[in-house]
Design an enzyme around this catalytic site. Structure first.
Site, mmCIF file in Angstrom:
data_model
loop_
_atom_site.group_PDB
_atom_site.id
_atom_site.type_symbol
_atom_site.label_atom_id
_atom_site.label_comp_id
_atom_site.label_asym_id
_atom_site.label_seq_id
_atom_site.Cartn_x
_atom_site.Cartn_y
_atom_site.Cartn_z
ATOM 1 N N GLU A 61 1.628 1.080 9.893
ATOM 2 C CA GLU A 61 0.190 0.803 10.059
ATOM 3 C C GLU A 61 -0.527 1.971 10.731
ATOM 4 O O GLU A 61 -1.339 1.794 11.630
ATOM 5 C CB GLU A 61 -0.010 -0.478 10.864
ATOM 6 C CG GLU A 61 0.838 -1.605 10.319
ATOM 7 C CD GLU A 61 0.039 -2.800 9.905
ATOM 8 O OE1 GLU A 61 -1.190 -2.684 9.785
ATOM 9 O OE2 GLU A 61 0.661 -3.840 9.671
ATOM 10 N N THR A 85 0.740 6.093 11.670
ATOM 11 C CA THR A 85 1.721 6.609 12.628
ATOM 12 C C THR A 85 1.022 6.983 13.934
ATOM 13 O O THR A 85 -0.203 7.101 14.009
ATOM 14 C CB THR A 85 2.427 7.869 12.097
ATOM 15 O OG1 THR A 85 1.464 8.928 12.045
ATOM 16 C CG2 THR A 85 3.025 7.651 10.713
ATOM 17 N N GLY A 106 20.759 -1.115 33.369
ATOM 18 C CA GLY A 106 22.061 -0.458 33.331
ATOM 19 C C GLY A 106 22.777 -0.746 32.021
ATOM 20 O O GLY A 106 22.150 -0.856 30.964
ATOM 21 N N LEU A 146 0.853 -1.203 0.000
ATOM 22 C CA LEU A 146 0.000 0.000 0.000
ATOM 23 C C LEU A 146 0.883 1.245 0.000
ATOM 24 O O LEU A 146 0.761 2.109 -0.877
ATOM 25 C CB LEU A 146 -0.928 -0.002 1.224
ATOM 26 C CG LEU A 146 -1.801 1.249 1.392
ATOM 27 C CD1 LEU A 146 -2.824 1.350 0.261
ATOM 28 C CD2 LEU A 146 -2.538 1.228 2.742
ATOM 29 N N PRO A 195 6.735 5.443 -1.844
ATOM 30 C CA PRO A 195 7.798 6.350 -1.385
ATOM 31 C C PRO A 195 7.255 7.743 -1.021
ATOM 32 O O PRO A 195 7.685 8.340 -0.037
ATOM 33 C CB PRO A 195 8.747 6.417 -2.582
ATOM 34 C CG PRO A 195 8.542 5.111 -3.288
ATOM 35 C CD PRO A 195 7.108 4.751 -3.087
#
Lengths: 392, 246
Positions: A371, A373, A347, A138, A141
């Protein structure tokens, strides 16, 4: 030898809300994870390699398409079972959960929901059995949060269509046998179609150099005049409803899954805080450590209740996409915060691969973005409660 | 081949053990229960393997309340064909053995398998009592089991080696580590278990022969003392004078 010591936090005895079958399913996936995934996952993540052999294993335990009816190769389970499976897998690694949720929610689900009977029979059993790995195209770019702007397109050419364009950030793509791809037709309507590896002009270059989901393969889908038979197009669905329906199912799985990562971080931090001695006492005895741990279990417990209730609504067919957005956003945020705090409790050890914390933390940076933001889900909630659309 | 496998419900191995009622009862509050690992990993899985090889059926039987159905469903998911729950709180080993013997006596089972012990009370005696009540041979602590026709070949671990023996059906055997490899039930098995029959029956005239007077936890472990490798005499001194073991 590596020993996975995970113990499930259940502060409010929420197990009592689950059926025996739910608990049996959870035990199954947890046993599989402890036996087969936990001992190898860190090594694969360090090497940024997808453990391809787990595709068959995930299929064998039934992690692919658990809510698809059994006659099509799914598990025939309810949505709480699906959530539990995703949670146990992501407790190990978000990349493993991604592989399973893409296969189930984003490939098998649309084929089951929107596919022709021929498409269902042809693809679903092979996807359920792990013979085929699938991916979902889906995002492009230049079109992430705004998928309606996509430029990937199909043109009618008789008994087939010609597909052109490119998809990006596609989980499973480098190893996928089939891709569910969303593209605009000549009328500008978004259509879904099944593209098979081997079709001329279809390539899947891998995305290298990720600091996140390193044990999962991510790549592109590039379509250069690919001839796709018309019988591979989903017959009925048109518009964004198609992909968004799939995303609702996948986001629901993430809402459960991300909590798995949170619970793993909490469990590890709790154990470490009781074992690590500083100033002649376990660090868990210090107030600042207790504050961190107490806040973690509080957030986990609230979120466990939230996803369980969402599961009930899903089972009844009453969950709204906005409710799913809220849970996805909440679980991932809770998980990210817990991963960060857990890392501090560990730590210096917290930055090494001896513990899962840093891997979870880096993975969750993808999960908070993909999926939908974090911000987009917030705006979906905003739109839902005000009735006012902040996107336009 | 018709096989009966006895399964018990026991606290998970990570359970913190505590008692109530003046130390006469196990405190089951917030305890996670599992199927006794010796029953599941070895007895049940071997029974399923033999059924898959020779045909037939595997029935699992449990003595306990309705909350035991969680582990019964797991046994069905692993591969048992049907299940029987004897609806009674198990009072002691004889009670359990007598209840199971009453059920199994006339059902034509070729053999009955149990785990070598349950990991809660470590009784290890139900299988032997069961064999006694049925007047069948009993083989304890078996690490392998093969069946051909009416003859079974079993191996037992004995001090310094192994013992191989043959027995005719019907018999009772208790299974030790090594008899089979643990199986993880898959989701198809779990959904198949939904429709497998689970019959609930009354315990009949089963009787308990013992009563618990009290339980006692072992003394808490004390801290470890580290002795420098350069001073073995300190270790000898501690073993002599503090631990008093030499």
């Amino acid at each position: 030898m590596y020993k996975d010591l995970y113990q499930h936090p259940d502060y409010y005895q929420l197990d009592e809300l689950l059926t025996d079958e739910h608990k049996l399913i959870r035990d199954t996936v947890r046993q599989y994870v402890k036996k087969s995934l936990s001992p190898i996952i860190e090594d694969y993540a360090q090497r940024a390699e997808f453990p391809t052999h787990i595709v068959k294993e995930l299929a064998d335990i039934g992690a692919f398409g658990p809510s698809i009816p059994a006659e099509y190769g799914g598990g025939g389970l309810d949505y709480i079972s699906y959530g539990i499976i995703m949670q146990e897998l992501e407790r190990c690694d978000s990349g493993v959960r991604s592989t399973a949720s893409v296969q189930g929610s984003l490939v098998m689900y649309p084929i089951y929901k929107f596919g022709s009977e021929m498409q269902r029979r042809k693809y679903l059993p092979k996807l359920g059995s792990g013979e085929f790995l699938g991916c979902f195209g889906l995002t492009e770019p230049d079109h992430g949060s705004n998928p309606a702007g996509m430029i990937t397109n199909i043109k009618d050419a008789g008994d087939h269509v010609i597909l052109n364009g490119a998809k990006m950030w596609i989980s499973n793509s480098p190893f996928a046998d089939v891709a569910v791809v969303w593209a605009k037709d000549e009328a500008g309507d978004i259509r879904g179609l099944i593209v098979e590896r081997g079709m001329e002009g279809f390539t899947t270059p891998e995305t290298k150099g990720k600091w996140s989901l390193r044990a999962s393969a991510t790549g592109e889908l590039v379509f250069d005049n690919v001839k796709v038979p018309k019988e591979n197009i989903f017959p009925e669905v048109k518009g964004l409803k198609g992909p968004l329906t799939c995303l609702s199912s996948a986001r629901y799985g993430i809402a459960w899954g991300a909590l798995g990562a949170a619970m793993d971080c909490y469990d590890s931090a709790l154990r470490y805080s009781k074992e690590r001695i500083q100033f002649e006492r376990p660090i868990g005895q210090f107030q600042l450590t207790q504050k961190k741990l107490a806040e973690m279990i509080t957030e986990i417990t609230k979120s466990q209740l939230m996803v369980w209730r969402l599961g009930v609504l899903m089972n009844e067919g009453r969950a709204t996409p906005a409710q799913i957005s809220m849970a996805k956003r909440n679980s991932v945020e809770v998980a990210l915060n817990i991963a960060r705090e857990a890392r501090q409790i560990h730590g210096g050890m917290g930055i090494t691969g001896e513990y899962s914390i840093m891997r979870h933390m880096m993975n969750l940076e993808s999960v908070v973005t993909y999926e939908g933001t974090h911000d987009i889900h917030l705006l979906i909630t905003g739109m839902d409660i005000t009735g006012l659309n902040a996107f336009k | 081949m018709k096989i009966l496998v006895c399964i018990s419900k026991v606290p998970d191995t990570t359970t913190k053990i505590a008692f109530t009622d003046n130390n006469t009862k196990f405190n089951s509050d917030k305890v996670q229960f599992i199927m006794n690992p010796y029953d599941e990993w070895y007895a049940l899985v071997r029974a399923c393997e033999l059924k898959e090889k020779h045909g037939g059926s595997v029935t699992v039987i449990n003595v306990g309340g309705a909350d035991n159905e969680q582990i019964i469903r797991r046994a069905l998911a692993i591969g048992a064909d049907d299940a029987v729950r004897i609806d009674a709180e198990p009072q002691d080993s004889f009670f359990v053995a007598e209840a199971i013997a009453a059920y199994a006596a006339d059902k034509g089972f070729d053999f009955i398998l149990t785990g070598k012990e349950t990991i809660d009370y470590n009784g290890s005696v139900v299988a032997g009592m069961l064999a006694g009540l049925l007047n069948w041979p009993f083989i304890s602590l078996a690490v392998s089991l093969e069946v051909e026709g009416n003859t079974a070949t079993l191996e037992r671990e004995i001090s310094g080696g192994k013992e191989k023996l043959q027995v005719n059906t019907p018999f009772v055997a208790s299974a030790s580590k090594g008899m089979a490899e643990a199986r993880i039930p898959n989701i198809r098995g779990i959904t198949a278990a939904r429709t497998k029959p689970l019959t609930v029956i009354a315990p009949g005239n089963a009787t308990a022969l013992t009563t618990i007077k009290s339980y006692k936890l072992p003394a808490e472990k004390t801290g470890v003392k580290l002795i420098s490798a350069d001073h073995p005499e300190q270790l000898i001194d501690l073993l002599h004078n503090e631990a008093k073991v030499i």
